[in-house]
Enzyme design. Structure first.
Site, mmCIF file in Angstrom:
data_model
loop_
_atom_site.group_PDB
_atom_site.id
_atom_site.type_symbol
_atom_site.label_atom_id
_atom_site.label_comp_id
_atom_site.label_asym_id
_atom_site.label_seq_id
_atom_site.Cartn_x
_atom_site.Cartn_y
_atom_site.Cartn_z
ATOM 1 C CE LYS A 55 -4.807 -3.393 -7.732
ATOM 2 N NZ LYS A 55 -4.612 -4.105 -5.762
ATOM 3 C CB THR A 56 -2.332 -4.125 -10.558
ATOM 4 O OG1 THR A 56 -0.759 -4.658 -9.891
ATOM 5 C CG2 THR A 56 -2.011 -4.121 -11.935
ATOM 6 C CG ASP A 112 -4.861 -13.196 -9.762
ATOM 7 O OD1 ASP A 112 -5.253 -14.233 -10.058
ATOM 8 O OD2 ASP A 112 -4.663 -12.787 -9.196
ATOM 9 N NE ARG A 154 -2.140 -9.365 -1.689
ATOM 10 C CZ ARG A 154 -2.159 -8.703 -2.487
ATOM 11 N NH1 ARG A 154 -2.764 -8.946 -3.588
ATOM 12 N NH2 ARG A 154 -1.054 -8.088 -2.835
ATOM 13 N N GLY A 179 -3.330 -5.738 -3.050
ATOM 14 C CA GLY A 179 -2.091 -4.568 -2.782
ATOM 15 C C GLY A 179 -2.385 -3.209 -3.723
ATOM 16 C CG ASP A 191 2.250 -5.673 -9.322
ATOM 17 O OD1 ASP A 191 3.181 -5.078 -9.002
ATOM 18 O OD2 ASP A 191 1.516 -6.794 -9.291
HETATM 19 P P1 FBP Z 1 -1.722 -6.087 -6.701
HETATM 20 O O1 FBP Z 1 -1.248 -7.564 -7.964
HETATM 21 O O2 FBP Z 1 -2.688 -6.785 -5.841
HETATM 22 O O3 FBP Z 1 -2.227 -5.208 -7.546
HETATM 23 O O4 FBP Z 1 -0.505 -6.225 -5.690
HETATM 24 C C1 FBP Z 1 0.656 -5.937 -6.787
HETATM 25 C C2 FBP Z 1 1.779 -6.213 -4.852
HETATM 26 O O5 FBP Z 1 1.525 -4.976 -4.327
HETATM 27 C C3 FBP Z 1 3.104 -6.617 -6.027
HETATM 28 O O6 FBP Z 1 4.033 -6.041 -6.236
HETATM 29 C C4 FBP Z 1 3.570 -7.302 -4.785
HETATM 30 O O7 FBP Z 1 4.007 -8.744 -4.687
HETATM 31 C C5 FBP Z 1 2.568 -7.641 -3.550
HETATM 32 O O8 FBP Z 1 1.617 -7.064 -3.642
HETATM 33 C C6 FBP Z 1 2.701 -8.334 -2.594
HETATM 34 O O9 FBP Z 1 1.838 -8.288 -1.887
HETATM 35 P P2 FBP Z 1 1.238 -8.142 -0.451
HETATM 36 O O10 FBP Z 1 0.482 -6.538 -0.538
HETATM 37 O O11 FBP Z 1 0.371 -8.743 0.225
HETATM 38 O O12 FBP Z 1 2.307 -8.100 0.367
#
Ligand code: FBP
Length: 553
Positions: free
Chosen positions: A202-203, A176, A145, A81, A205
């Site tokens: 990175k994230t 991951d 991803r 993400g 979250d």
């Molecule tokens: P990462 O763990 O890859 O940083 O992504 C986090 C996130 O933004 C979460 O908060 C959310 O649940 C998810 O990605 C949403 O995924 P997508 O971008 O595939 O809709």
């Protein structure tokens, strides 16, 4: 491309590096620390990573650069993400690489890890990279991803690296993706490819953190963006005085984002998933907890409020987490295809009824059909239920409405309840990075190149002491295997980086817990407003309340 005034102004911003990286490439030396061990399952992780396990932590210092001069051809991948600041990681990497040797080359693999497998790339130059300095988004090369996990994929990656003479790969990702980075590093080392792998944390979250990684990049900007929006909603609620706003915020399993937003905005309610799990709260108990605040405020003439819901909360309700676990197992491997091929919801429902235990089926049966179907939507390539697709804000407001109807019938509640729903996630992931994220990300990228130049592989770029001014930040590297343990994923035991959840004994949660009773009944909203880039340091360069409370400053 038409540029906004802010974009032009942000191009001029000069990201701040840690003091020890400021004296030029020739003045950066390495200090090795102790050998490391994984956080759990040491023997199993060691056996899986014989070439990269147990390496030493390192920090950089001011001193004569002793790395062996070598032309570097580096490939960079943005994975998972989006998170504000990703572009600056690439810029920092590029600047360090070019400052070391103008002949060095930086490849950007497009659309995430699949770009490496498909040999889909661009080569960075000044003109291209300068368009992305201090900007949000991952559009510099795109993200994806795809999971790098099979021997076949690794062999393809090795071929692509050989073809271009690539000496190192930098993977910018979350838990991951950095797990993937460690596995790839091990494969490259075991097969003597000579290709190094470095990860960057990175994230948005905020769940990729531990004693070494104080914060993942993007959390600062994303939570500031959501907090601005929540503050605006609070002010609207306090002006109109007629709605309860249920605001779900991203963050996947962990509640770091929700908690930080609550510390910034002081809403009436903020659920914390980790507490829900610790207290083993049921869906009904959570609904009662929110309904208590609605009733108390209504008794004081306030039929309005704001509730923050972390996106992963349902997974932490014990009865619900058992349900999700059973669904994951039910759909593991080829079984998902059989399920998806069933023509009607009735057929799928019968399949589910047969596969779930009676206890889980009882929980499943009380959910609104919309939520039931959301649980079976396609999962991500890592096998996780896509919690961002479950509309828990609607689930809880519906349950609160039912509770209030019961209370009305019993004569204990006389107020009005009108709910509005919001989901803040994508709004914050590509925001212009705050000064903090601009500086932190640039430093992570710059530092990643120093790790490459000194020959390290299987390391995470690490910058710490982050609640101090950037000049006092400490740059170095940590072996990724140090953060790993064995977990069950998609029906199999896998070595993965341990996710950091909110600590109920930590200062951020304790501060929240000490104030929330008052916030639930009174109106104590705070309005943080937009991210400030220019002005006094204490307004523009401060990081999150979470980090400040964790580091007790
Ligand atoms: P990462 O763990 O890859 O940083 O992504 C986090 C996130 O933004 C979460 O908060 C959310 O649940 C998810 O990605 C949403 O995924 P997508 O971008 O595939 O809709």
């Amino acid at each position: 491309m038409e540029l906004s005034s802010l974009q032009k102004a942000r191009y001029q911003y000069n990201p701040k590096l840690p003091g020890m990286l400021r004296n030029g490439i020739a003045e950066i030396c390495v200090k090795e620390g102790l050998e490391t061990q994984s956080v759990a399952d040491q023997e199993k992780i060691k056996a899986l990573f014989p070439n990269t396990y147990g390496k030493k932590e390192i920090t950089f210092e001011k001193g004569a650069n002793t790395s062996t001069p070598k032309k570097q051809v580096v490939g960079v991948i943005l994975s998972g993400g989006q998170a504000p600041g990703g572009h600056n990681v690439v810029c920092g990497l590029y600047d360090a690489l070019k400052a070391t040797n103008k002949e060095n080359v930086l490849y950007g693999f497009k659309k995430g890890p699949s770009g490496l497998l498909d040999d889909d790339y661009l080569i960075f130059d000044d003109e291209y990279i300068n368009q992305f300095r201090n900007t949000g988004g991952f559009d510099i090369i795109g993200s994806g991803r795809t999971k790098l996990e099979t021997k076949e994929q690794f062999a393809v990656a090795a071929e692509v690296c050989k073809k271009h003479g690539i000496t190192a790969i930098v993977i910018i990702g979350g838990d991951d993706s950095n797990t993937n980075a460690a596995v790839l590093a091990e494969y490259f080392a075991a097969n003597n490819t000579g290709v190094q792998v470095i990860g960057c944390p990175k994230t948005i979250d905020g769940d990729l953190k531990n004693e070494d990684i104080e914060i993942s990049f993007g959390f600062d900007t994303a939570t500031k963006t959501y907090s601005e929006l929540i503050g605006n909603i609070e002010r609207d609620a306090n002006s109109a005085k007629k709605y309860w706003h249920f605001v779900k915020v991203m963050g996947r399993s962990a509640s770091h984002v929700a908690l930080e937003c609550a510390l910034e905005t002081q809403p009436n309610i903020c659920l914390v998933s980790e507490e829900v799990a610790a207290k083993k709260m049921s869906l009904s108990e959570i609904a009662d907890y929110i309904a208590d605040s609605v009733e108390a405020r209504s008794n004081n003439g306030m039929n309005f409020g704001v509730a923050i819901i972390p996106e992963g909360v349902v997974e932490f309700v014990p009865e619900f987490s058992v349900l999700i676990h059973e669904i994951n197992e039910l759909l593991a491997g080829a079984k998902a295809e059989a399920f998806n091929a069933l023509p009607t919801w009735a057929d799928k429902y019968a399949f589910i009824e047969k596969g779930l235990t009676p206890e889980s089926m009882a929980v499943f049966a009380i959910l609104p059909q919309g939520i039931q179907q959301q649980l079976f939507l396609e999962r991500d390539p890592h096998g996780n239920v896509q919690v961002s697709l479950i509309e828990s804000e609607k689930l809880f407001s519906e349950m609160v409405k039912n509770k209030l109807a019961e209370r009305k019938a019993a004569g204990t509640y006389k107020g009005k309840f009108s709910a509005l729903h919001h989901f803040f996630g994508y709004e914050g992931r590509c925001a212009f990075p705050s000064n903090f994220d601009s500086d932190y990300c640039y430093s992570l990228g710059y530092n990643a190149f120093m790790l490459i130049q000194y020959g390290y592989t299987g390391y995470l770029s690490k910058v710490s002491n982050l609640s101090a001014p950037a000049a006092q930040w400490v740059a170095g590297g940590m072996p990724i295997t140090k953060m790993m343990n064995i977990e069950r994923r998609h029906g199999e035991d896998k070595p993965v980086i341990r996710k950091a959840l909110v600590e109920l004994e930590g200062n951020p949660f304790k501060y929240f817990a000490a104030h929330r009773e008052q916030w639930a009944v009174e109106t104590c909203y705070t309005y943080p407003g937009a991210i400030q880039y220019y002005g006094p340091t204490e307004v523009c360069d401060i990081t999150t309340k979470t980090l400040a409370l964790e580091q007790a400053k």
